[in-house]
Scaffold this active site. Structure first.
Site, PDB file in Angstrom:
ATOM      1  N   GLU A 337       0.817  -1.214   0.000  1.00  0.00           N
ATOM      2  CA  GLU A 337       0.000   0.000   0.000  1.00  0.00           C
ATOM      3  C   GLU A 337       0.853   1.267   0.000  1.00  0.00           C
ATOM      4  OE1 GLU A 337      -0.410  -2.693   1.813  1.00  0.00           O
ATOM      5  OE2 GLU A 337      -2.505  -3.111   2.237  1.00  0.00           O
ATOM      6  N   LYS A 444      -0.642 -10.834  23.941  1.00  0.00           N
ATOM      7  CA  LYS A 444      -1.195 -10.031  25.036  1.00  0.00           C
ATOM      8  C   LYS A 444      -1.181 -10.855  26.315  1.00  0.00           C
ATOM      9  CE  LYS A 444      -3.698  -7.293  21.783  1.00  0.00           C
ATOM     10  NZ  LYS A 444      -4.395  -7.727  20.611  1.00  0.00           N
ATOM     11  N   TRP A 449       1.645  -6.048  26.406  1.00  0.00           N
ATOM     12  CA  TRP A 449       1.989  -6.586  25.090  1.00  0.00           C
ATOM     13  C   TRP A 449       3.434  -7.089  25.072  1.00  0.00           C
ATOM     14  CZ3 TRP A 449      -0.261  -2.904  20.749  1.00  0.00           C
ATOM     15  CH2 TRP A 449      -1.663  -2.873  20.893  1.00  0.00           C
TER      16      TRP A 449
HETATM   17  P1  ADP Z   1       1.816  -8.392   1.664  1.00  0.00           P
HETATM   18  O1  ADP Z   1       1.464  -8.333   0.235  1.00  0.00           O
HETATM   19  O2  ADP Z   1       2.107  -9.730   2.242  1.00  0.00           O
HETATM   20  O3  ADP Z   1       1.012  -7.516   2.577  1.00  0.00           O
HETATM   21  P2  ADP Z   1       3.811  -6.484   1.948  1.00  0.00           P
HETATM   22  O4  ADP Z   1       5.193  -6.497   1.468  1.00  0.00           O
HETATM   23  O5  ADP Z   1       2.920  -5.403   1.528  1.00  0.00           O
HETATM   24  O6  ADP Z   1       3.255  -7.837   1.563  1.00  0.00           O
HETATM   25  O7  ADP Z   1       3.806  -6.640   3.512  1.00  0.00           O
HETATM   26  C1  ADP Z   1       3.890  -5.514   4.306  1.00  0.00           C
HETATM   27  C2  ADP Z   1       4.097  -5.946   5.724  1.00  0.00           C
HETATM   28  O8  ADP Z   1       5.323  -6.678   5.872  1.00  0.00           O
HETATM   29  C3  ADP Z   1       4.272  -4.777   6.654  1.00  0.00           C
HETATM   30  O9  ADP Z   1       3.032  -4.209   7.014  1.00  0.00           O
HETATM   31  C4  ADP Z   1       5.019  -5.411   7.824  1.00  0.00           C
HETATM   32  O10 ADP Z   1       4.139  -6.113   8.676  1.00  0.00           O
HETATM   33  C5  ADP Z   1       5.904  -6.424   7.144  1.00  0.00           C
HETATM   34  N1  ADP Z   1       7.244  -5.869   6.978  1.00  0.00           N
HETATM   35  C6  ADP Z   1       7.789  -5.326   5.887  1.00  0.00           C
HETATM   36  N2  ADP Z   1       9.067  -4.958   6.116  1.00  0.00           N
HETATM   37  C7  ADP Z   1       9.340  -5.269   7.408  1.00  0.00           C
HETATM   38  C8  ADP Z   1      10.483  -5.131   8.268  1.00  0.00           C
HETATM   39  N3  ADP Z   1      11.621  -4.623   7.843  1.00  0.00           N
HETATM   40  N4  ADP Z   1      10.364  -5.546   9.541  1.00  0.00           N
HETATM   41  C9  ADP Z   1       9.218  -6.074  10.005  1.00  0.00           C
HETATM   42  N5  ADP Z   1       8.121  -6.247   9.246  1.00  0.00           N
HETATM   43  C10 ADP Z   1       8.170  -5.849   7.968  1.00  0.00           C
END
Ligand code: ADP
Length: 552
Positions: A337, A444, A449
């Site tokens: 997004e 939780k 958390w």
């Molecule tokens: P999907 O299509 O599976 O949603 P995205 O690449 O859009 O794939 O996923 C985004 C999500 O991936 C983020 O909202 C986050 O939760 C996780 N994410 C991306 N980069 C990182 C990072 N460096 N560390 C932790 N989580 C990450």
């Protein structure tokens, strides 16, 4: 209309085609190298690439494709896929990159939902096309990325009629001017992987694509340069390979595409033979590369930096890259997004004055927002939390390359003009953001958390652990308690008790997991993230030893 208040600069729109035109005109001889499905290495220049992208634009025009029409791609990282990016978006249609690792039903759903009129595919995906074609009645043509001879050899027993990409573009001469589009027109379309319900589409505009490419290329972002040879391991079917196919032509960098072979040996060999200086990928890919290098006792001779993101980069991996191989890790966070870049771990002048330990601690975080993205963390009461590095809450973002709404959905996901990311994070006084969890993965315990990512990072810092997931397990007293599911390295001997002892002194006592179970492998999503939903289902009835004890 002109106004006396306006500045007097040219109003040239920000268009995706201008990125490739720039590279072709100003870095025309710089190379694009691809390991092909055909098995060989293909090399040509930005100038060649633009000519063929224009031939494709002519071919699409001849097929009657109109502006705004969606054209799908099911392809690995390679030069023909890059031509699709620019040929399709450049002529005003929408380049819809589809993730072939999704379930066939999801792929068909996405093609149908996007209403793709043509789909370009790499020959490896012939069997997938065969399965989904009957479910995609609106697709007018399936175009295999190869020449007629190769298609004859590899796809001869397909029942779905297939066109040849090379034959299609071969009928045109490339004498074509990119149209002057409105920069707000759609350029690319990517669907999220749909871990919760059906995938949702993020429709980028030419303006957002170009602004994101500028942002991505900044020295404190991915930092691409014409002196780099960039190998994107992150697939072009996943959030436009984090914008590298746009940022590389913007600076004129050499591009090296790995095709379908993403194992440690293939990547290492390509990096070495092509002098790759810069790469980008998810942690799981780097894990197999590092394992290969350790087994073979080999080192990088040209690689200096790599971007790691998509899921949290374990600090242990960061240390190996930096200390054992002298490769700088840039930890990045973003999402489909957000085009996808949001934050990157690049230290400021002030941070670099601190002790090595403090610097390392900062680098382990997801980092600073780049210009173009603003962010905030919000508590349960909807109020913004302080940037103290400890208060964690829901992470919200906004900016010109963040979605306003999902493709073909009316309801707005925004809250007061901000996009809720679904991530839980802290922001420290340096402005460094750290993801502690997906909101649905947070544990939780007794009203407090616990970050599952922190506990996973500690588990994988044990020398005998290959991979680990931390999930919430139901608990009669505390509601939820952490359980580690660990995959051990070959010949490992570590016990449950030894692994639990490894957490002592690294986190508060009440964060220490209640139990460890060992597994052969962990489930991953189509984009390489841990599939915690499946793990939680798998361990739904798991009874923690602490759940049957009187006191915990
Ligand atoms: P999907 O299509 O599976 O949603 P995205 O690449 O859009 O794939 O996923 C985004 C999500 O991936 C983020 O909202 C986050 O939760 C996780 N994410 C991306 N980069 C990182 C990072 N460096 N560390 C932790 N989580 C990450």
């Amino acid at each position: 209309m002109t106004s006396p208040l306006y500045g007097q600069m040219m109003e040239l729109p920000l268009l995706a085609s201008s990125l490739l035109s720039h590279a072709s005109r100003h870095f025309g001889d710089n190379e694009i190298v691809s390991r092909r499905i055909e098995g060989d290495i293909h090399r040509y220049t930005y100038r060649d690439c633009e000519k063929r992208a224009k031939q494709l634009a002519q071919a699409l025009t001849a097929l009657g494709v109109e502006q705004g029409e969606r054209i799908g791609t099911l392809a690995w990282n390679g030069y023909r896929h890059l031509e699709c990016y620019y040929g399709i978006a450049g002529m005003g249609a929408v380049c819809h990159t589809i993730n072939p690792r999704l379930f066939p039903d999801q792929v068909a759903f996405i093609i149908d939902h996007a209403d793709d009129s043509y789909v370009f595919f790499d020959m490896t995906f012939g069997p997938l096309v065969e399965i989904i074609a009957p479910q995609c009645p609106n697709v007018k043509g399936w175009i295999a990325l190869g020449d007629a001879a190769c298609i004859g050899e590899h796809l001869s027993n397909m029942s779905v009629p297939v066109l040849s990409y090379e034959s299609l573009i071969g009928e045109h001469d490339g004498a074509y001017d990119w149209p002057m589009l409105d920069e707000r027109q759609a350029s690319f379309l990517c669907y999220t992987s749909g871990t919760t319900g059906n995938p949702k589409g993020a429709l980028y505009s030419h303006r957002s694509t170009v602004l994101h490419a500028y942002g991505a290329a900044l020295p404190d972002a991915m930092g691409a340069s014409s002196s780099d040879a960039i190998l994107p391991v992150v697939p072009m079917f996943h959030v436009n390979a984090w914008g590298i196919p746009h940022a590389a032509p913007l600076v004129g960098a050499k591009l090296v595409f790995p095709g379908k072979d993403l194992d440690g040996r293939s990547l290492y060999e390509l990096m070495e033979t092509e002098g790759v200086t810069y790469s980008a990928g998810v942690p799981t890919v780097w894990m197999s590369l590092l394992t290969y290098m350790k087994q073979q006792n080999v080192r990088f001779s040209t690689l200096t930096r790599t971007v790691i993101g998509g899921s949290a980069c374990p600090p242990a991996m960061l240390r190996i890259f930096e200390e054992e191989y002298g490769v700088q890790v840039i930890h990045a966070w973003g999402m489909t997004e957000m085009s996808p870049l949001g934050t990157l771990s690049r230290l400021s002048f002030r941070q670099k004055q601190r002790s090595p330990e403090e610097q390392r601690h900062s680098l382990e975080k997801q980092g600073h927002a780049i210009f173009g993205v603003d962010m905030k963390v919000v508590g349960d009461d909807g109020r913004e939390l302080p940037w103290d590095g400890t208060s964690f809450g829901d992470l919200y973002v906004r900016g010109p390359w963040v979605i306003d709404r999902y493709f073909r959905r009316h309801e707005s996901p925004l809250v007061d003009g901000w996009f809720p990311t679904g991530d839980v994070a802290t922001i420290d006084p340096d402005g460094f953001m750290q993801i502690t969890d997906r909101s649905k993965d947070v544990i939780k315990s007794g009203g407090e958390w616990i970050s599952s990512i922190d506990l996973e990072n500690i588990a994988v810092s044990h020398p005998q652990v290959a991979e680990a997931a931390c999930i919430a397990c139901l608990h009669p007293k505390w509601t939820e308690r952490p359980l580690i599911v660990a995959v051990l390295k070959p010949a490992a001997t570590v016990t449950r008790e030894e692994l639990l002892a490894h957490f002592e002194g690294k986190v508060a006592k009440w964060w220490i997991p209640d139990d460890v179970v060992f597994a052969q492998e962990l489930p991953h999503t189509a984009t390489g993230k841990l599939q915690k939903v499946r793990l939680r289902e798998q361990y739904r009835d798991y009874v923690l030893p602490s759940a049957t004890e009187n006191s915990v």
